[in-house]
Design an enzyme around this catalytic site. Structure first.
Site, PDB file in Angstrom:
ATOM      1  N   ARG A  67      -2.133  12.584  10.213  1.00  9.85           N
ATOM      2  CA  ARG A  67      -0.867  13.228  10.550  1.00  9.85           C
ATOM      3  C   ARG A  67      -0.662  14.421   9.639  1.00  9.85           C
ATOM      4  NH1 ARG A  67       2.874   8.278  11.467  1.00  9.85           N
ATOM      5  NH2 ARG A  67       1.915   8.089  13.503  1.00  9.85           N
ATOM      6  N   ASP A 111       0.789  -1.230   0.000  1.00 10.11           N
ATOM      7  CA  ASP A 111       0.000   0.000   0.000  1.00 10.11           C
ATOM      8  C   ASP A 111       0.828   1.290   0.000  1.00 10.11           C
ATOM      9  OD1 ASP A 111       1.027  -0.060   2.550  1.00 10.11           O
ATOM     10  OD2 ASP A 111      -0.892  -0.030   3.600  1.00 10.11           O
ATOM     11  N   HIS A 112       2.124   1.205   0.327  1.00 10.36           N
ATOM     12  CA  HIS A 112       2.914   2.412   0.545  1.00 10.36           C
ATOM     13  C   HIS A 112       3.671   2.912  -0.691  1.00 10.36           C
ATOM     14  CE1 HIS A 112       2.123   2.434   4.799  1.00 10.36           C
ATOM     15  NE2 HIS A 112       3.083   3.307   5.053  1.00 10.36           N
TER      16      HIS A 112
END
Length: 774
Positions: free
Chosen positions: A469, A94-95
């Site tokens: 974040r 996913d990254h």
């Protein structure tokens, strides 16, 4: 335990036995957190238990790894020499998918660019018995929630937002790759016995207020380090007004307050979610993605057709999945959901909380840009069916009035299942029609995988996201971007208005006809009326026989590199070390080991080390990536100076401020300083995961006994750490500081090492110690 692992079993009976043992020993009611954690003790009879002090030896049920951290975790596991993982484990791609033009195109480009890495992960997974979720399957935490999390599970994941699974009643904890290797190797996992912060919820969510607002409010109360060393346990009558995926949102962002994890008690909302995701107790038949060639590995006691009975079994053990009446918390926070207002947090830190109604005035006062350039919804925090539905309900109102987004607008589905279902049910079309670009099922802009081109680097601008974040430059590598986090529905409203000061509860938009209209509060189904659409098959099951599977790492690769053991401690004090950098202010793992374009090197330690501390501010000159080489007198980049010191046999230390290493679980922030010759990190305080990661790699994470001693260290000092020959738990070490003017002074340094961790230091790393014990 999962439809993809029909041979694995729920551990409720063992957990129940352990809970009873501990309850008799402690003679007091237990919190839910304690029940699940102590229920997974390796030795419930002999384990010393003291919240906030002792280290627990635990047996987690499973491991999950995302592709950026899985590379190093699997390289370490390969180095261990073990043939198979000892617990169910999965890898999730996913990254490494960069958001650029749209989902399909971005996914295809990622597959081409990252072919070598994906092939390594796929073959390593097959070789060592790990499930593999291919690129495009979705974000690790959404996949875990849909398939692997369940009430009472203890799961560790190599990503700081692993606590997302607490929304389904599990203790799910973010760790570094070395911790994952311990669990995959069948070694008891160590965790400092967490304190428990209780958040009592009363009232009911309504209107524009969403589950995201609960954690935005709590973050404002506890700050980015207020949860350190503690599990945040939500309880009270207000819990039942929150959906299962809403609870997951709250637990997910608990990482931003430094919490070990967060958790909710088992209730009917979780049961409904389990049932809707095929885990309620009904017979399902063998899952279509389970290979026919592997049916013979199913245990004889496993019923046909295949029954995933988690919800019905959880009902039987419900008393173990809720807190005992009268249990005590170390701290209690009260939040009345009926009085809670929509919040937006930021910029530059996720704990700077503002009611949406006040953000305009605060922004004007502080000179923050009011124009919203981009609104981004999705991410592992807010990409559920309910989230997308509520955002679409806001967008639909605008479309009905002929209005589209003034700001750019992006949509990130959390999983292939969510993408396929919102496409089937029309949400994706509404969000596209209002101006949205649907991105790949991946992390994307949330972790800096965003090829943003609408502003220049250094150009002051505002974005609003439903992410978790918002550190400086995190999303787009632009330190001038003011990023704010809020709920998907508020992001959608602000993207429509294009104005940060817009308050959808009171303000009006202008229809195409010229009339003013106000947005009604968002609505959205908690779960689809029809079953979820699973979408494309993206799962690779590990083969029953893997001896013929080859895992290749080319010596000439610039993406992957086999690991070499770190050197052992030489038995002496560490003397005359240079200060590589004295860091000023906030230093997250993004500052220590940047993501974004550096993600491509996560499997190559030497190459990724070229980003060491390039985002940290040097107190000497206020600059980033500019430190003085004390051997040459010249200034250079932090990694360049570190390499020069290492080449000349000079060890070094880093000096830092409060909550050093907050943010991501990335162990590269510990591996890199070790690789480049670092020996100790001396700070006012640490974030939990980073402190553990440093210990695992043979470094000394030390804290000033007196925080004002930070001011005594100068950039050109030499530092010796003494007392290592008698290194022991609870016994401070001493730093002898030699100033360039001939002066010398000594300060006391504290540490949190236990006996086992001291053995890691002496062996050179936890992995070295594991090999010594084989």
């Amino acid at each position: 335990m999962s439809r993809f692992e029909p041979g694995s079993c729920l551990g409720y009976e063992k957990m129940h036995e352990n809970i009873n043992v501990v309850r008799r020993r402690l003679s007091r009611p237990l919190t839910l957190s304690e029940k699940i954690v102590y229920g997974h003790l390796d030795d419930p009879v002999g384990q010393e238990i003291d919240r906030g002090r002792t280290y627990l030896r635990l047996r987690p049920d499973r491991v999950a790894m995302q592709d950026a951290t899985a590379q190093m975790a699997m390289l370490q596991f390969i180095s261990s020499g073990l043939p198979k993982v000892a617990v169910p484990s999965t890898i999730h791609c996913d990254h490494l998918i960069e958001a650029q033009t749209g989902g399909a195109q971005d996914l295809q480009r990622a597959k081409e660019i990252n072919e070598e890495v994906y092939n390594f992960l796929a073959t390593a997974a097959a070789k060592y018995g790990v499930g593999f979720w291919k690129p495009g399957s979705g974000i690790i935490h959404q996949i875990i929630l849909e398939n692997y999390a369940y009430p009472g599970v203890m799961l560790i994941g190599t990503d700081s937002h692993t606590p997302n699974g607490g929304g389904l009643g599990g203790i799910c904890i973010g760790v570094g790759g070395a911790d994952a290797v311990d669990v995959m190797a069948g070694i008891p996992w160590e965790l400092k016995c967490p304190k428990v912060i209780g958040v009592r919820l009363t009232g009911t969510l309504s209107g524009w207020t969403s589950p995201k607002d609960v954690i935005l409010k709590v973050a404002g109360i506890l700050t980015v380090k207020g949860g350190t060393g503690a599990i945040v346990e939500y309880h009270g009558p207000g819990v039942d007004s929150i959906s299962c995926t809403g609870m997951a949102t709250i637990c997910n962002m608990g990482a931003e307050i430094g919490a070990t994890t967060s958790v909710f008690p088992y209730n009917h909302r979780m049961k409904t979610y389990l049932e809707k995701t095929g885990r309620g107790g009904q017979c399902l038949g063998i899952h279509p993605q389970f290979p026919q060639s592997l049916l013979h590995v199913l245990p004889s006691f496993f019923p046909f057709p295949c029954c995933i009975e988690i919800a019905s079994v959880a009902d039987e053990f419900k008393e173990d999945l809720v807190p005992d009446e009268g249990c005590e918390y170390d701290q209690v926070i009260e939040v009345n959901l009926s009085e809670l207002k929509p919040h937006i947090n930021g910029p530059f830190t996720p704990d700077l909380a503002h009611p949406v109604s006040e953000i305009g005035a605060v922004a004007k006062k502080n000179g923050w840009p009011l124009e919203v350039k981009v609104g981004l919804i999705g991410s592992c925090t807010n990409s559920s069916y309910e989230d997308m539905g509520r955002a679409a309900s806001v967008a639909k109102q605008a479309l009905d009035k002929g209005v589209k987004c003034k700001a750019q607008f992006t949509v990130t589905p959390g999983s292939e299942q969510i993408r396929a279902t919102i496409e089937r049910d029309g949400y994706a079309k509404i969000l596209s029609d209002v101006g949205g670009i649907v991105l790949a099922n991946a992390c994307g802009p949330c972790i800096g995988q965003w090829d943003r081109r609408d502003v220049k680097k250094g150009e002051k601008n505002t974005i609003v996201t439903s992410f978790n974040r918002n550190f400086t430059a995190r999303n787009d590598a632009n330190p001038a971007t003011h990023a704010f986090v809020t709920s998907p529905e508020i992001v959608t409203a602000l993207a429509l208005a294009g104005d940060l000061s817009f308050n959808p509860e009171t303000d009006y938009l202008i229809a195409k006809s010229g009339e003013k209209f106000k947005l009604a509060p968002p609505t959205g189904d908690e779960l689809p009326a029809r079953d979820f659409d699973p979408g494309q098959d993206t799962y690779q099951h590990p083969p029953a026989e893997s001896s013929s599977v080859r895992v290749d790492v080319s010596p000439s690769s610039n993406r992957l590199q086999l690991l070499q053991p770190f050197d052992k401690w030489n038995g002496k004090d560490l003397e005359n070390m240079r200060v590589l950098i004295k860091v000023k202010g906030k230093c997250t793992t993004d500052h220590i080991s940047a993501a974004g374009p550096w993600l491509k090197y996560r499997g190559h330690l030497d190459n990724i080390s070229n980003n060491l501390l390039i985002g940290a501010v040097n107190i000497e000159n206020g600059a980033v990536n500019k430190v003085k080489n004390q051997l040459t007198g010249e200034y250079g980049g932090v990694p360049d100076v570190a390499r020069h010191y290492k080449a000349n046999g000079v060890s070094w230390v880093v000096v830092g401020d409060e909550n050093y290493g907050e943010g991501s679980s990335r162990e590269h922030a510990a591996l890199e300083p070790r690789h480049l010759g670092g020996r100790a990190i001396i700070v006012k305080s640490f974030a939990r995961i980073h402190e553990t990661n440093l210990k695992k790699q043979g470094l000394l994470p030390l804290t000033f006994a007196n925080s004002s001693d930070y001011d005594k260290i100068r950039p050109d000092d030499k530092i010796s750490i003494t007392g290592l020959k008698s290194f022991a738990p609870g016994k401070p070490l001493t730093a002898v500081i030699k100033h360039s003017d001939g002066g010398e002074e000594s300060i006391s340094l504290n540490h949190s090492f236990n006996e086992t961790q001291i053995e890691w230091f002496k062996a050179g790393s936890a992995l070295n110690r594991m090999k010594e014990l084989q």
